[in-house]
Design an enzyme around this catalytic site. Structure first.
Site, PDB file in Angstrom:
ATOM      1  N   ASP A   1     -37.752 -72.500 -63.925  1.00 30.28           N
ATOM      2  CA  ASP A   1     -36.703 -73.990 -64.860  1.00 30.28           C
ATOM      3  C   ASP A   1     -36.142 -74.556 -63.510  1.00 30.28           C
ATOM      4  OD1 ASP A   1     -36.022 -74.614 -67.154  1.00 30.28           O
ATOM      5  OD2 ASP A   1     -34.212 -75.323 -66.320  1.00 30.28           O
TER       6      ASP A   1
ATOM      7  N   GLU B   1     -41.360 -74.003 -64.147  1.00 27.20           N
ATOM      8  CA  GLU B   1     -41.662 -75.614 -65.081  1.00 27.20           C
ATOM      9  C   GLU B   1     -41.400 -76.620 -64.499  1.00 27.20           C
ATOM     10  OE1 GLU B   1     -38.780 -77.205 -67.940  1.00 27.20           O
ATOM     11  OE2 GLU B   1     -38.411 -76.816 -66.032  1.00 27.20           O
TER      12      GLU B   1
END
Length: 489
Positions: free
Chosen positions: A198, A239
């Site tokens: 992330d 991501e």
């Protein structure tokens, strides 16, 4: 470990029944043949903010959610995907708390980016900051060290508070690499199969750049972390919300990527009744992707759709979404808005609500997603065809809560009774079990108000037909007996 080409669930640890134990029971009772691709459990770790995305550590599970034993139980039947916020860690973490107490004398001091790591005298230069892709007005926070009373400024890309709850990690530091290695080794021990990196686009801080996806340094970090994950038989999913060309560079680098273009494209197709742009896109995109329509944030617009959309048309689409109860996340820095001022970062809504709670339109959207090459993920609110949770937005003041409703066991049973949900479950089973999805994909010629997509493998093939005027979707396929049959979604 190979990622399975079957449907995955995305859920918070407490969104389907209240905790991990109950989540496992819900999965086994209702969805054992539905989420054969696995379960993405949004951060189940102790966290001080951002609904799990400001973790204190990855070595423990938040006690109110359960234990690692609960995670391993789920992992017995479903491949588990978890997030690792490679860019930052919580201000409440033991590491940063030690730094707050002892300052530079802390054994953890080098984990963080004090401003003298960027500017020699430790004084920020506004001209450098102006070039950066900012997620808050200032990319650093000021703290007072307890033992000395001195002020320390440290880099904080994210965070709604000042000082921020999310403290950036210095990935150049050996100590950070060791810390990340410890986290990965623990994931392996807990039977985690996939890790989503992330906010990985923000890990490189380099003056004179946007400090977002800085090349070639980003690849050096990715190569390091990919090698680490490979050695532990863990798949990685970076991501990155950015211009689509950056996603394609990641794909060329051999990475799994997220299809952040598809949710907007499908929405535009169904609202404006025209398939041209969607079909052009489906003909040319990389296949090694995870696909989604909805998630815990919103439908990506800028920068993911930059150069793919006309901002006037996008504004008209956004207006329809607002009429249907959505709210927006906006771009902060002027330099990264469109020339005409268009500044929508994400459209926040339930995907069912933004399609006006039209069952056929919603099933058509899912059918397109499932036929697009890639591993489909279904967010838990979308799974139950949940609607905008406006009450929760008003209660919390957080726009993203519109699509983060927590379902009680009673509500889960109730929503499973909805016809639209049963139709979706049937469609997911077809996507999981029909072998042609492991073959060759083709976009077939069609009129502008139709969609025709097909998959073929050996003697099995299936073709999806959608009439955009009526939103009716049909799959023609060859069944086990070799007969051509029709399945009305």
């Amino acid at each position: 470990m190979a990622v399975k080409n079957q449907v995955q669930l995305i859920t918070y640890p407490d969104s389907l029944g209240g905790d991990l134990k109950t989540l496992n029971q819900v999965l086994l009772k209702h969805f054992s043949d539905i989420f054969k691709g696995g379960v993405h459990i949004l951060p189940p770790f102790p966290s001080s903010g951002d609904r799990g995305f400001a973790p204190l550590t990855y070595l423990e599970i938040e006690p109110s959610f359960g234990t690692w034993e609960d995670i391993r139980q789920i992992g017995e039947n479903f491949d588990i995907l978890v997030d690792l916020m490679v860019n930052h860690i919580s201000r409440q973490s033991a590491y940063f708390q030690d730094f707050l107490q002892k300052g530079r004398k802390s054994e953890y001091a080098d984990l963080f980016i004090t401003l003298d790591k960027l500017w020699e005298d430790g004084q920020p230069v506004q001209e450098d900051i102006d070039k950066m892709f900012l997620r808050r007005p200032l990319p650093y926070s000021t703290f007072t060290i307890e033992e000395t009373g001195e002020e320390e400024k440290v880099w904080t890309t994210f965070g709604k508070t000042d000082p921020s709850e999310q403290i950036d990690l210095d990935i150049k530091s050996k100590k950070v690499k060791q810390l990340l290695t410890d986290f990965f080794v623990n994931f392996k021990e807990q039977n985690i199969k996939i890790v989503r990196l992330d906010a990985v686009g923000y890990v490189i801080k380099k003056l004179g750049t946007s400090c977002f996806f800085v090349e070639p340094e980003i690849y050096e970090f990715l190569d390091w972390v990919m090698e680490l994950a490979d050695s532990l038989d863990i798949e990685l999913l970076p991501e990155v919300h950015s211009h689509y060309s950056i996603q394609y560079k990641l794909a060329e680098h051999g990475c799994w990527i997220y299809d952040f273009i598809l949710p907007y494209r499908i929405l535009d197709t169904l609202i404006n009744k025209s398939s041209n742009e969607l079909l052009d896109y489906l003909k040319n995109r990389p296949h090694k992707q995870f696909t989604m329509l909805d998630c815990h944030d919103g439908i990506p617009v800028k920068p993911d759709m930059d150069d793919l959309i006309d901002t006037k048309e996008a504004k008209a689409l956004v207006d329809v979404c607002l009429e249907r109860g959505s709210n927006l996340s906006l771009i902060l820095s002027d330099e990264h808005k469109a020339e005409d001022g268009f500044d929508v970062h994400q459209i926040r809504c339930s995907y069912y609500s933004v399609l006006n709670c039209d069952d056929d339109a919603y099933l058509a959207a899912r059918a397109i997603q499932f036929f697009a090459p890639g591993v489909p993920q279904v967010y838990y609110v979308g799974l139950l065809a949940g609607e905008n949770d406006v009450e929760n937005v008003q209660k919390t003041g957080e726009g993203r809560e519109i699509n983060r409703h927590n379902f009680s066991l009673k509500e889960i049973e109730e929503f499973l009774g909805k016809e639209v949900v049963q139709r979706l479950l049937r469609l997911i089973r077809f996507r999981n079990e029909y072998d042609a999805f492991n073959g060759a994909f083709e976009v077939l010629e069609s009129a502008a108000d139709e969609i025709c997509l097909s998959w073929k493998k050996d003697d099995k093939y299936c073709t999806l037909y959608i009439n955009l005027q009526t939103n009716k979707s049909v799959i023609e396929y060859v069944n086990e007996s070799g007969e051509e049959v029709q399945y009305d979604i």
